[in-house]
Structures are given as C-alpha cells and as structure tokens.
Design a protein around this motif. Structure first.
Motif, PDB file in Angstrom:
ATOM      1  N   PRO A 126       0.799  -1.226   0.000  1.00 47.58           N
ATOM      2  CA  PRO A 126       0.000   0.000   0.000  1.00 47.58           C
ATOM      3  C   PRO A 126       0.833   1.278   0.000  1.00 47.58           C
ATOM      4  CG  PRO A 126      -0.875  -1.568   1.582  1.00 47.58           C
ATOM      5  CD  PRO A 126       0.439  -2.105   1.125  1.00 47.58           C
ATOM      6  N   HIS A 127       2.066   1.211   0.471  1.00 46.23           N
ATOM      7  CA  HIS A 127       2.923   2.392   0.560  1.00 46.23           C
ATOM      8  C   HIS A 127       3.866   2.519  -0.631  1.00 46.23           C
ATOM      9  CE1 HIS A 127       1.450   2.662   4.636  1.00 46.23           C
ATOM     10  NE2 HIS A 127       1.931   1.465   4.916  1.00 46.23           N
ATOM     11  N   ALA A 128       3.877   1.535  -1.504  1.00 45.58           N
ATOM     12  CA  ALA A 128       4.852   1.480  -2.590  1.00 45.58           C
ATOM     13  C   ALA A 128       4.168   1.596  -3.944  1.00 45.58           C
ATOM     14  CB  ALA A 128       5.642   0.168  -2.524  1.00 45.58           C
ATOM     15  N   ASP A 129       4.938   2.003  -4.931  1.00 50.27           N
ATOM     16  CA  ASP A 129       4.514   1.870  -6.318  1.00 50.27           C
ATOM     17  C   ASP A 129       4.927   0.504  -6.860  1.00 50.27           C
ATOM     18  OD1 ASP A 129       3.628   4.766  -7.285  1.00 50.27           O
ATOM     19  OD2 ASP A 129       5.392   5.020  -6.010  1.00 50.27           O
ATOM     20  N   ILE A 130       6.114   0.070  -6.442  1.00 47.26           N
ATOM     21  CA  ILE A 130       6.689  -1.199  -6.903  1.00 47.26           C
ATOM     22  C   ILE A 130       7.293  -1.913  -5.702  1.00 47.26           C
ATOM     23  CG2 ILE A 130       8.492  -2.255  -8.323  1.00 47.26           C
ATOM     24  CD1 ILE A 130       8.255   0.183 -10.193  1.00 47.26           C
ATOM     25  N   VAL A 131       7.014  -3.201  -5.594  1.00 42.21           N
ATOM     26  CA  VAL A 131       7.656  -4.035  -4.578  1.00 42.21           C
ATOM     27  C   VAL A 131       8.479  -5.096  -5.295  1.00 42.21           C
ATOM     28  CG1 VAL A 131       7.284  -5.746  -2.768  1.00 42.21           C
ATOM     29  CG2 VAL A 131       5.940  -3.654  -2.782  1.00 42.21           C
ATOM     30  N   VAL A 132       9.741  -5.209  -4.911  1.00 38.42           N
ATOM     31  CA  VAL A 132      10.630  -6.212  -5.505  1.00 38.42           C
ATOM     32  C   VAL A 132      11.049  -7.194  -4.426  1.00 38.42           C
ATOM     33  CG1 VAL A 132      11.490  -4.732  -7.357  1.00 38.42           C
ATOM     34  CG2 VAL A 132      12.623  -4.697  -5.132  1.00 38.42           C
ATOM     35  N   SER A 133      11.448  -8.376  -4.872  1.00 34.41           N
ATOM     36  CA  SER A 133      11.853  -9.398  -3.906  1.00 34.41           C
ATOM     37  C   SER A 133      12.796 -10.384  -4.563  1.00 34.41           C
ATOM     38  CB  SER A 133      10.625 -10.145  -3.380  1.00 34.41           C
ATOM     39  OG  SER A 133      10.976 -11.015  -2.311  1.00 34.41           O
ATOM     40  N   SER A 134      13.722 -10.900  -3.779  1.00 21.64           N
ATOM     41  CA  SER A 134      14.587 -11.984  -4.223  1.00 21.64           C
ATOM     42  C   SER A 134      13.922 -13.306  -3.864  1.00 21.64           C
ATOM     43  CB  SER A 134      15.966 -11.894  -3.570  1.00 21.64           C
ATOM     44  OG  SER A 134      16.733 -13.039  -3.898  1.00 21.64           O
ATOM     45  N   LEU A 135      13.432 -13.993  -4.854  1.00 22.29           N
ATOM     46  CA  LEU A 135      12.815 -15.302  -4.639  1.00 22.29           C
ATOM     47  C   LEU A 135      13.853 -16.360  -4.322  1.00 22.29           C
ATOM     48  CD1 LEU A 135      10.242 -15.281  -7.599  1.00 22.29           C
ATOM     49  CD2 LEU A 135       9.969 -14.356  -5.289  1.00 22.29           C
ATOM     50  N   THR A 136      15.128 -16.021  -4.544  1.00 19.18           N
ATOM     51  CA  THR A 136      16.238 -16.922  -4.219  1.00 19.18           C
ATOM     52  C   THR A 136      16.256 -17.250  -2.736  1.00 19.18           C
ATOM     53  OG1 THR A 136      17.489 -15.771  -5.934  1.00 19.18           O
ATOM     54  CG2 THR A 136      18.736 -17.208  -4.457  1.00 19.18           C
ATOM     55  N   LYS A 137      15.693 -16.370  -1.931  1.00 23.33           N
ATOM     56  CA  LYS A 137      15.796 -16.491  -0.486  1.00 23.33           C
ATOM     57  C   LYS A 137      14.676 -17.382   0.062  1.00 23.33           C
ATOM     58  CE  LYS A 137      19.305 -13.656  -0.827  1.00 23.33           C
ATOM     59  NZ  LYS A 137      19.202 -13.122  -2.183  1.00 23.33           N
ATOM     60  N   ILE A 138      13.878 -16.847   0.962  1.00 21.49           N
ATOM     61  CA  ILE A 138      12.969 -17.717   1.707  1.00 21.49           C
ATOM     62  C   ILE A 138      11.813 -18.243   0.864  1.00 21.49           C
ATOM     63  CG2 ILE A 138      11.361 -15.956   2.597  1.00 21.49           C
ATOM     64  CD1 ILE A 138      11.802 -17.361   5.387  1.00 21.49           C
ATOM     65  N   PHE A 139      11.509 -17.597  -0.243  1.00 18.63           N
ATOM     66  CA  PHE A 139      10.417 -18.073  -1.098  1.00 18.63           C
ATOM     67  C   PHE A 139      10.718 -19.477  -1.607  1.00 18.63           C
ATOM     68  CE2 PHE A 139       8.017 -18.348  -5.106  1.00 18.63           C
ATOM     69  CZ  PHE A 139       6.758 -17.970  -4.676  1.00 18.63           C
ATOM     70  N   THR A 140      11.974 -19.713  -2.010  1.00 22.88           N
ATOM     71  CA  THR A 140      12.348 -21.067  -2.431  1.00 22.88           C
ATOM     72  C   THR A 140      12.853 -21.898  -1.273  1.00 22.88           C
ATOM     73  OG1 THR A 140      13.791 -22.394  -3.836  1.00 22.88           O
ATOM     74  CG2 THR A 140      14.621 -20.239  -3.194  1.00 22.88           C
ATOM     75  N   GLY A 141      13.685 -21.318  -0.415  1.00 25.53           N
ATOM     76  CA  GLY A 141      14.138 -22.016   0.780  1.00 25.53           C
ATOM     77  C   GLY A 141      15.234 -23.033   0.559  1.00 25.53           C
ATOM     78  N   GLU A 142      15.220 -23.711  -0.579  1.00 21.01           N
ATOM     79  CA  GLU A 142      16.133 -24.827  -0.817  1.00 21.01           C
ATOM     80  C   GLU A 142      17.542 -24.385  -1.190  1.00 21.01           C
ATOM     81  OE1 GLU A 142      15.703 -27.933  -0.307  1.00 21.01           O
ATOM     82  OE2 GLU A 142      13.553 -28.031   0.063  1.00 21.01           O
TER      83      GLU A 142
END
Length: 613
Positions: free
Chosen positions: A414-430
C-alpha cells in the motif's frame, strides 16, 4: 556436518551458497588467498561465475573468440547490449573492441513449437577488462543461470547453436538500450519473440524461453529430449503462472501444479477477497501485475531502469534516486552506476526523512526512492507511511525490497509503487535456484504509466527449468515462514540474554519496531534474519567459528546459515560502513527450520566458547 571450505551449500550442482566455515576462511576469500580460492567449487551466483558457465564460456571462446579475449554470457540481445553500453560509458577507450555474438538453435521458425529452447548472447571484450564486465554480471543480475548454461553447453557441443547474422561485431545500435540519451519506446517481446497476449496474459510472461517455432517438430523434440529436462513450453507457462499467482496471493495450495492451478481458478475473486483481512496484501493484486526475473537483483535493476524511462517519457529531466537506509550492497551500486546517480541516506531514520523533506520543500526533486523493509543487515524499518506522503506530494516513485520481511509477514505494497523481492531467499528455501519478482501496486496514480513502459521493455528471461524448481520449492512457503519466525525469535532472545552480546538486530528488538509493526500482517511475525555484535570485537570470530550451523553467503534457507556479513559484503570499505552504524565484526544469522530447542543449544554452545580461557 558442516561443509568444508569451498564446497557447495547445500551439496547440489546448482547451490546458491558456498561453505566458508571459519572467520579466517571469509577473510581469506576476500583477500584472494589460494588456500581458500583454489578450493571454491561454487559461490553465490552473482559473485562467483558457476563452473558450468565457465565451461560454456571456454567452449564459446574456442569456437568464436580471438586471442586475448574473454566472454560474458547473457540470455538475450537486449541484456548483452546493456553490458556493451556499460563498457561504452565506463571504458570508452576500449569500446570498439567490445563485440556481440548471438547464437540461436538450428530450428526453422513457426508458431507451433512446444519445446523450450534457448538463445544465447555473448559479449566479447579484452581479458584485462574482465572487472568491468563482472560489475554488470554482479550488479544487474542479468547473466545466464547455471541451469541454462548446462542446457546451452550440451547443445553447443553437439552443434545445435549457431551464430546469427555472421561473426560477432562491435555495434553502435546498443546506445538505444540502457543509454543515458533518449530511448525508443517500442512494443517489446521476450528474447525468443513470444508475442504479448499469449495464453490470455497481458504481458510477455507466458511461455518462457522457447523459439518462435519449427517446421520440423521432430528436430525440436530431439533437442528437447537430448538436452532438456522436461522443458515442455506449456509446462513452462504453467509453472511461471503458478509462481506469479503464489506471489499475488491467489494460489495458496500446497499441492501438485495442476491441482493448485485448478484450485486457484475455481476460487472466485470475491472468495479470495473474503479470505484476506485488512492490513494484509492488497485484495485486488493480480498475477498480471507480477513480473518474474532471473534474480532478485535483476528485478531491482529493472525497476531502476523502469522508473528512469517512465520519468523521461513524461518529460522529466534526469534526476537522482534516493537510497534510503543502509541497503544490500548491489542496490546502491545500481543506483550509482546506471543513470544520474543516487542520494544516499544510509541511516534511514526519521531525522533523515526530516532532512529529505526540507530539501524537497526547497525545490530539490528525485526520480524514485529505493528502500528495504526491513534492511539487511541491520533489520531497521523505515517509516513507510511518511515516505508515501512525501512521494505523493513531490512526485517520486517508491520501490520497496521486501525480501527480508517477505509478504507473509509484512504488507508494504500500500505504501509502494513497486515491490521487488529476491525469490532466491525464503520463497524457495532450498538454496538451489535463483529468481526475482516485481509487483505493481495497481492503486497508485502512476501504476498504468509505469506498467505501460514496462510492457514495452519487459523480457521473460527467467529460464524455464529454474522456474520449475522455484515453483516446486515454494509450495510450502507459508508454513515454512511460520516456523522460521518462531525459531528466529527464540534465537534472538537467547542472544539478547548473553552478557557478551552488545546488540541484537532483529525487527522486534530495534527502535524502528513501531514502523515494522505498522506494516505487519495479521498473522505475520518478524522474519528469519538477525544480526549480532559483541562488546569485544574479538568475540565475534570465536562465536562464529563455534556456531554449529552452515556458514556461507545468502539467507532465507530452510537450514540455518551464518556469515560475517560486513566482511563479505564490504571488506574494502569497512571504515565507510561504520559511519552508518554497521559494525565490521557483525555476525548475520539466517534461521532455518531446525528444532528450536536444538537451535538454542547451538547458540548457547557458541556463546559458552567465548567464556573459555
């Protein structure tokens, strides 16, 4: 058992971390000591070029290189041109010797192929200028992945990748891409000429990396079966769609791909909205507002290019962006090295916002503000509500990196225009696959303008096999987050009680907790990352060496992982980082899924080692 120096962590061919099990080994790595470097079987993929990629480079140099050249490999012409443009900007004296070569599969063109293939774009340059090319590889995150390299290496050796339009040449046309001058705004496609609108999607994220077709389906199938790993184009489209829906929040099933997609299709938008309570991810987020990238840094790099291009299209002059809070190293480097530069507010405090507001009131203007929530490694959270107010008043874009917090724990959209994330991290976990995402807030005033520009320049460079691993690994994402939250809070509390510990940096234990709590979701926690410093700096190596968890770069892994983060990320600028409150002897810990009682014992044993005579 802890892995030996230089071994992959985990012990798989495409691991995203490497074992540096002692403080001395980390320093040796930074110093380039042979006893460490010679043992490196892998490394963090943007810092260490995977051995398979090196083998592919060697093969390409043997076939197409000149004496005294090196080569760097990219997934598309556009990304290769970006690297070439960087040479022109930073090393103009040698720019005429930088040349491009584009390789394509030997398949005739049609629109009917169903097998994933890969093109390859090569940037040749004088070997002495490797450090310049390495900056592009590291900071932009645009290089090929090790799995794509494995695929291309086999195809190249067997004669199924050939040059397009003759030998590699130095080109002047690259100035139209990622240059400081005017840009062309043309409707884009993926690097493999997949048009927009395939499979009903509104942008070119549909079918992954396959050629535009083949009149010889048997030939395509032969290449796929010989070199591929179940890379059917239809399946590639499915896994990418599933990942995007998972990020958007409309796919929550921990089940096989087809079942999960079917469940997300049958669940109506109204039903999904009813499941989301106030304060969580925006209710109207669509998978069409989620874009996938090969790495988290490539998502950040692309967001930076996007906001500059959109501002230029509106007729705004080139302006600096703001880097707010002490960030992961490459974010600041991207803002500094591409475009008009960055204004760095390294503390990210309310006082910094006061100063920024004064400057804005006095007429200064900026293109965008980039920040992390919370920051790495100090776990500080900025005042997002105030940042949003300033952005609306003074017309700049807000880009938030939510990697450390993750959207299960926090909702910064809600506070951002764009949100970015590294899926390499906890999203994949492995810790065995790279990936990144960019999400638009479709309720912000600049949403459509930003999205229109991105659709003109977006390429789906996310290698299909990487997407397959990402989708499989992320199915239990939500449940893993919940357990890791508990484990990290337990370890943070254990460290906090020790008389040797000077500071524990954890979102619930730092002064900015109120700003984290303002964005925390109803069921969210404080994440799995923490950092610790000691009253006596010499206690840091003792604690680190005796901490019986894996040691290496990266975070968000299902297993606990630690590193002397400042030594690894800022070894050549330790004096500089201290002015922002970053202790060179800081130890960063990414807490995993282990039994919390066992983690407490491991932590206590490492602390006890400090007390030993």
């Amino acid at each position: 058992m802890l892995a030996a120096v230089g071994q992959p962590v985990p012990n798989v061919p495409h691991a995203c971390s490497v074992s540096l099990p002692t403080w001395k080994a980390n320093v040796g790595y930074e110093e380039g000591d042979d006893w460490v470097v010679s043992k490196m079987k892998t490394g963090y993929p943007r810092f260490f070029i995977h051995l398979t990629i090196r083998e592919l480079e060697k093969e390409i140099l043997s076939q197409y290189g000149n004496s005294g050249e090196k080569v760097m490999l990219f997934p598309s012409k556009r990304t290769a041109q970006m690297c070439q443009a960087f040479f022109h900007d930073k090393r103009p004296g040698i720019s005429k010797t930088v040349r491009l070569l584009h390789l394509e599969p030997t398949s005739s063109q049609s629109q009917n192929t169903k097998y994933v293939l890969s093109k390859l774009s090569c940037v040749f340059f004088p070997a002495a200028d490797f450090p310049t090319a390495k900056q592009v590889w590291q900071h932009s995150g645009a290089g090929i992945s090790s799995r794509r390299a494995e695929f291309c290496l086999k195809a190249l050796k067997e004669g199924y990748l050939f040059p397009v339009n003759g030998p590699a040449v130095a080109s002047s046309a690259h100035h139209d891409v990622f240059s400081k001058g005017p840009r062309r705004y043309q409707r884009g496609t993926s690097q493999n000429n997949i048009p927009y609108g395939v499979n009903g999607h509104s942008h070119s994220q549909s079918n992954g990396d396959y050629t535009s077709g083949s009149d010889d389906q048997d030939h395509d199938q032969f290449i796929e079966e010989r070199f591929g790993r179940n890379l059917n184009a239809k399946n590639a489209a499915k896994v990418k769609l599933a990942v995007r829906r998972r990020i958007a929040g409309s796919l929550t099933e921990n089940s096989d791909l087809d079942d999960a997609l079917a469940a997300s299709e049958s669940c109506s938008q109204k039903e999904r909205q009813n499941e989301i309570v106030e304060g969580d991810r925006l209710r109207d987020v669509s998978e069409d507002d989620v874009y996938l990238y090969p790495t988290g840094m490539n998502a950040i790099f692309s967001a930076h290019q996007l906001v500059m291009d959109e501002a230029q299209k509106r007729g705004k002059p080139p302006l600096k962006s703001i880097c707010f809070g002490f960030p992961y190293i490459d974010t600041l480097k991207v803002l500094e090295k591409w475009g008009p530069g960055a204004e760095f507010y390294g503390n990210g405090t309310d006082e910094d916002l006061d100063d920024l507001e004064r400057r804005l009131e006095n007429g200064e203007r900026f293109t965008a503000l980039f920040t992390e929530f919370p920051s790495n490694p100090l776990l500080r959270s900025p005042n997002m509500a105030r940042i949003r107010q300033l952005a609306d008043k003074y017309d700049f874009v807000v880009v938030v990196d939510e990697t450390v917090g993750n959207y299960i724990n926090i909702n910064v959209l809600p506070h951002a225009d764009i949100v970015v994330s590294s899926l390499t991290k906890i999203f994949t976990g492995e810790c065995n696959v790279m990936g990144g995402s960019l999400v638009f807030n479709n309720s912000q005033r600049l949403f459509q303008k930003l999205k229109d520009v991105l659709q003109q320049q977006y390429e789906d460079n996310y290698w299909a096999e990487d997407a397959v691993f990402m989708e499989r690994n992320s199915r239990d994402f939500v449940s893993r987050i919940e357990r890791i939250n508990v484990n990290a809070e337990t370890m943070a509390a254990t460290l906090k009680k020790s008389p040797f510990v000077k500071e524990v940096y954890y979102p619930s234990m730092v002064p900015s907790k109120k700003y984290y709590d303002a964005c925390k979701t109803s069921n969210g926690g404080y994440g799995g990352l923490l950092s610790v410093t000691f009253h006596n700096p010499q206690h840091s190596p003792i604690f680190f060496d005796n901490l019986a968890i894996q040691k290496g770069p990266s975070l968000g892994t299902n297993f606990s992982l630690s590193c002397p983060f400042v030594i690894l990320a800022h070894y050549t600028e330790l004096d500089w980082v201290q002015q922002f409150g970053v202790d060179p002897y800081l130890v960063r810990i990414s807490v995993g899924l282990e039994d919390p009682a066992e983690l407490t014992k491991i932590c206590e044993k490492a602390l006890d080692a400090i007390a030993q005579p």
